[in-house]
Design a protein around this motif. Structure first.
Motif, PDB file in Angstrom:
ATOM      1  N   ILE A  39      -5.219  -2.876  -6.936  1.00 27.84           N
ATOM      2  CA  ILE A  39      -4.284  -3.654  -6.117  1.00 27.84           C
ATOM      3  C   ILE A  39      -3.067  -4.052  -6.946  1.00 27.84           C
ATOM      4  O   ILE A  39      -1.921  -3.939  -6.488  1.00 27.84           O
ATOM      5  N   HIS A  40      -3.303  -4.505  -8.166  1.00 26.45           N
ATOM      6  CA  HIS A  40      -2.202  -4.912  -9.043  1.00 26.45           C
ATOM      7  C   HIS A  40      -1.283  -3.724  -9.351  1.00 26.45           C
ATOM      8  O   HIS A  40      -0.050  -3.864  -9.341  1.00 26.45           O
ATOM      9  N   ALA A  41      -1.881  -2.565  -9.603  1.00 30.59           N
ATOM     10  CA  ALA A  41      -1.097  -1.374  -9.924  1.00 30.59           C
ATOM     11  C   ALA A  41      -0.168  -1.012  -8.772  1.00 30.59           C
ATOM     12  O   ALA A  41       0.989  -0.650  -8.976  1.00 30.59           O
ATOM     13  N   LEU A  42      -0.656  -1.137  -7.563  1.00 28.24           N
ATOM     14  CA  LEU A  42       0.160  -0.803  -6.399  1.00 28.24           C
ATOM     15  C   LEU A  42       1.295  -1.812  -6.218  1.00 28.24           C
ATOM     16  O   LEU A  42       2.454  -1.438  -6.074  1.00 28.24           O
ATOM     17  N   LEU A  43       0.941  -3.093  -6.226  1.00 30.92           N
ATOM     18  CA  LEU A  43       1.949  -4.125  -5.961  1.00 30.92           C
ATOM     19  C   LEU A  43       3.013  -4.193  -7.049  1.00 30.92           C
ATOM     20  O   LEU A  43       4.168  -4.541  -6.779  1.00 30.92           O
ATOM     21  N   GLU A  44       2.630  -3.862  -8.285  1.00 32.32           N
ATOM     22  CA  GLU A  44       3.563  -3.941  -9.413  1.00 32.32           C
ATOM     23  C   GLU A  44       4.130  -2.583  -9.815  1.00 32.32           C
ATOM     24  O   GLU A  44       4.806  -2.467 -10.838  1.00 32.32           O
ATOM     25  N   SER A  45       3.817  -1.547  -9.033  1.00 43.20           N
ATOM     26  CA  SER A  45       4.291  -0.178  -9.335  1.00 43.20           C
ATOM     27  C   SER A  45       3.959   0.233 -10.770  1.00 43.20           C
ATOM     28  O   SER A  45       4.786   0.759 -11.499  1.00 43.20           O
ATOM     29  N   ASP A  46       2.701  -0.015 -11.149  1.00 41.90           N
ATOM     30  CA  ASP A  46       2.237   0.252 -12.514  1.00 41.90           C
ATOM     31  C   ASP A  46       1.432   1.552 -12.535  1.00 41.90           C
ATOM     32  O   ASP A  46       0.212   1.551 -12.307  1.00 41.90           O
ATOM     33  N   GLY A  47       2.114   2.660 -12.812  1.00 39.57           N
ATOM     34  CA  GLY A  47       1.459   3.965 -12.826  1.00 39.57           C
ATOM     35  C   GLY A  47       0.348   4.103 -13.851  1.00 39.57           C
ATOM     36  O   GLY A  47      -0.745   4.576 -13.517  1.00 39.57           O
ATOM     37  N   PRO A  48       0.577   3.703 -15.122  1.00 41.50           N
ATOM     38  CA  PRO A  48      -0.489   3.815 -16.121  1.00 41.50           C
ATOM     39  C   PRO A  48      -1.751   3.039 -15.738  1.00 41.50           C
ATOM     40  O   PRO A  48      -2.870   3.509 -15.975  1.00 41.50           O
ATOM     41  N   GLU A 104     -13.317   3.587  -3.245  1.00 35.71           N
ATOM     42  CA  GLU A 104     -12.173   3.050  -2.492  1.00 35.71           C
ATOM     43  C   GLU A 104     -11.083   2.561  -3.447  1.00 35.71           C
ATOM     44  O   GLU A 104      -9.886   2.725  -3.166  1.00 35.71           O
ATOM     45  N   ALA A 105     -11.469   1.971  -4.567  1.00 31.52           N
ATOM     46  CA  ALA A 105     -10.473   1.538  -5.558  1.00 31.52           C
ATOM     47  C   ALA A 105      -9.705   2.742  -6.091  1.00 31.52           C
ATOM     48  O   ALA A 105      -8.483   2.678  -6.301  1.00 31.52           O
ATOM     49  N   LYS A 106     -10.412   3.840  -6.308  1.00 34.59           N
ATOM     50  CA  LYS A 106      -9.763   5.066  -6.779  1.00 34.59           C
ATOM     51  C   LYS A 106      -8.766   5.578  -5.738  1.00 34.59           C
ATOM     52  O   LYS A 106      -7.666   6.028  -6.076  1.00 34.59           O
ATOM     53  N   LYS A 107      -9.139   5.494  -4.463  1.00 32.79           N
ATOM     54  CA  LYS A 107      -8.221   5.912  -3.392  1.00 32.79           C
ATOM     55  C   LYS A 107      -6.958   5.049  -3.396  1.00 32.79           C
ATOM     56  O   LYS A 107      -5.848   5.553  -3.210  1.00 32.79           O
ATOM     57  N   ILE A 108      -7.132   3.731  -3.595  1.00 29.77           N
ATOM     58  CA  ILE A 108      -5.973   2.837  -3.647  1.00 29.77           C
ATOM     59  C   ILE A 108      -5.057   3.236  -4.800  1.00 29.77           C
ATOM     60  O   ILE A 108      -3.832   3.258  -4.665  1.00 29.77           O
ATOM     61  N   ALA A 109      -5.662   3.559  -5.950  1.00 29.17           N
ATOM     62  CA  ALA A 109      -4.870   3.985  -7.106  1.00 29.17           C
ATOM     63  C   ALA A 109      -4.100   5.272  -6.803  1.00 29.17           C
ATOM     64  O   ALA A 109      -2.943   5.427  -7.200  1.00 29.17           O
ATOM     65  N   ASP A 110      -4.741   6.199  -6.095  1.00 27.29           N
ATOM     66  CA  ASP A 110      -4.071   7.447  -5.710  1.00 27.29           C
ATOM     67  C   ASP A 110      -2.852   7.158  -4.832  1.00 27.29           C
ATOM     68  O   ASP A 110      -1.769   7.725  -5.034  1.00 27.29           O
ATOM     69  N   HIS A 111      -3.028   6.281  -3.849  1.00 26.07           N
ATOM     70  CA  HIS A 111      -1.919   5.941  -2.961  1.00 26.07           C
ATOM     71  C   HIS A 111      -0.839   5.152  -3.706  1.00 26.07           C
ATOM     72  O   HIS A 111       0.355   5.294  -3.407  1.00 26.07           O
ATOM     73  N   ALA A 112      -1.256   4.352  -4.670  1.00 23.17           N
ATOM     74  CA  ALA A 112      -0.279   3.615  -5.489  1.00 23.17           C
ATOM     75  C   ALA A 112       0.635   4.594  -6.219  1.00 23.17           C
ATOM     76  O   ALA A 112       1.859   4.414  -6.261  1.00 23.17           O
ATOM     77  N   LEU A 113       0.061   5.649  -6.774  1.00 26.15           N
ATOM     78  CA  LEU A 113       0.855   6.652  -7.493  1.00 26.15           C
ATOM     79  C   LEU A 113       1.824   7.372  -6.559  1.00 26.15           C
ATOM     80  O   LEU A 113       2.967   7.655  -6.929  1.00 26.15           O
ATOM     81  N   LYS A 114       1.381   7.645  -5.329  1.00 27.00           N
ATOM     82  CA  LYS A 114       2.263   8.289  -4.355  1.00 27.00           C
ATOM     83  C   LYS A 114       3.431   7.370  -3.998  1.00 27.00           C
ATOM     84  O   LYS A 114       4.583   7.802  -3.909  1.00 27.00           O
ATOM     85  N   LEU A 115       3.131   6.092  -3.791  1.00 27.04           N
ATOM     86  CA  LEU A 115       4.174   5.138  -3.419  1.00 27.04           C
ATOM     87  C   LEU A 115       5.137   4.895  -4.575  1.00 27.04           C
ATOM     88  O   LEU A 115       6.341   4.723  -4.369  1.00 27.04           O
ATOM     89  N   ILE A 116       4.598   4.894  -5.793  1.00 24.24           N
ATOM     90  CA  ILE A 116       5.460   4.741  -6.972  1.00 24.24           C
ATOM     91  C   ILE A 116       6.413   5.928  -7.078  1.00 24.24           C
ATOM     92  O   ILE A 116       7.595   5.782  -7.391  1.00 24.24           O
ATOM     93  N   GLN A 117       5.887   7.119  -6.775  1.00 26.38           N
ATOM     94  CA  GLN A 117       6.703   8.340  -6.831  1.00 26.38           C
ATOM     95  C   GLN A 117       7.857   8.279  -5.831  1.00 26.38           C
ATOM     96  O   GLN A 117       8.968   8.749  -6.107  1.00 26.38           O
ATOM     97  N   GLU A 118       7.602   7.692  -4.680  1.00 28.19           N
ATOM     98  CA  GLU A 118       8.638   7.591  -3.654  1.00 28.19           C
ATOM     99  C   GLU A 118       9.728   6.597  -4.056  1.00 28.19           C
ATOM    100  O   GLU A 118      10.833   6.639  -3.528  1.00 28.19           O
ATOM    101  N   GLY A 119       9.381   5.677  -4.972  1.00 33.87           N
ATOM    102  CA  GLY A 119      10.382   4.783  -5.531  1.00 33.87           C
ATOM    103  C   GLY A 119      10.924   3.735  -4.601  1.00 33.87           C
ATOM    104  O   GLY A 119      12.017   3.225  -4.789  1.00 33.87           O
ATOM    105  N   GLU A 120      10.172   3.394  -3.581  1.00 32.41           N
ATOM    106  CA  GLU A 120      10.638   2.374  -2.639  1.00 32.41           C
ATOM    107  C   GLU A 120       9.459   1.526  -2.193  1.00 32.41           C
ATOM    108  O   GLU A 120       8.393   2.046  -1.901  1.00 32.41           O
ATOM    109  N   SER A 121       9.655   0.236  -2.146  1.00 35.29           N
ATOM    110  CA  SER A 121       8.601  -0.661  -1.688  1.00 35.29           C
ATOM    111  C   SER A 121       8.625  -0.706  -0.160  1.00 35.29           C
ATOM    112  O   SER A 121       9.538  -1.290   0.422  1.00 35.29           O
TER     113      SER A 121
END
Length: 240
Positions: A39-48, A104-121
């Protein structure tokens, strides 16, 4: 802390049961961190950090295998009865819930990476934050309930899932309306919807975890009972 284990003649048996319990709590701790970090990775756009969450899945799967082998070995070797049998069966089922939380956490991380790639919140981050806080609390408290054998806390967590479901349905309706008004947002918002779906499922698994604990403590199967009946089970346990 409540005590359910039996003082066996065989100290080895006692040791095997405690090792099983500790491995379960260790796995729970890994999954708890995995959910919070996703959750933190997604909200903070933290790819690593999102990549770390995905990498932890191997640890979760390894612990799942270890615990499954321990349960099978104890059942075959010790032929446990009563509380000991309930403990092994409860942990065997609860481990499955933890493993699915990790997925499910892994799925969230996958979607976080996709959203980070798009570069828009996109829209929906407020809802993710709110539901994410509710769900991470459910995960933490369900594991605390297991560690302390706390039936009141287990019932409280199971009941909290209703609030998560309501928040989830409200968020989905809002996001679908937004996509209809702005079709260009569909790809981005669908990633958010899948994240919310994963959070809702983690809440379900936390509730199931607590239901397995109720079975461990008093032998009552509460997988398909109402909230009122669940409260009654907790009250009956206090009177016992």
């Amino acid at each position: 802390m409540r005590e359910l284990t039996t003082d066996h003649i065989s100290q080895q048996f006692n040791s095997e049961l405690e090792t099983l319990r500790q491995h379960f709590l260790t796995m729970g701790g890994v999954v708890e961190n995995q959910v919070a970090d996703a959750i933190h990775a997604l909200l903070e756009s933290d790819g690593p950090l999102a990549e770390e969450v995905k990498a932890k899945d191997a640890t979760v799967n390894q612990l799942d295998g270890i615990i499954d082998e321990e349960c099978t070995r104890i059942l075959a070797k010790r032929q446990p009865a009563a509380t000991d049998l309930r403990m092994i069966l409860s942990i065997s089922k609860a481990v499955g819930e933890l493993e699915r939380m990790g997925d499910e956490a892994k799925k969230i991380a996958d979607h976080a990476l996709k959203l980070i790639q798009e570069g828009e919140s996109p829209r929906g981050y407020v809802e993710i934050s709110r539901i994410g806080q509710m769900v991470t609390r459910m995960v933490r408290e369900s594991l605390d309930a297991y560690a302390r054998l706390d039936i009141d806390l287990a019932v409280s967590v199971a009941k909290a899932d209703r609030s998560v479901d309501l928040e989830y349905k409200t968020a989905i309706r809002s996001l679908i309306t937004y996509m209809m008004e702005d079709p260009r947002s569909i790809s981005r918002v669908f990633n958010v919807i899948w994240v919310l779906r994963s959070l809702e499922r983690i809440g379900d698994h936390s509730r199931h975890l607590c239901q397995h604990l109720v079975y461990l403590i008093n032998g009552v199967n509460v997988r398909h009972v109402s909230t009122e009946e669940l409260d009654q089970v907790a009250q009956d346990d206090k009177k016992a």
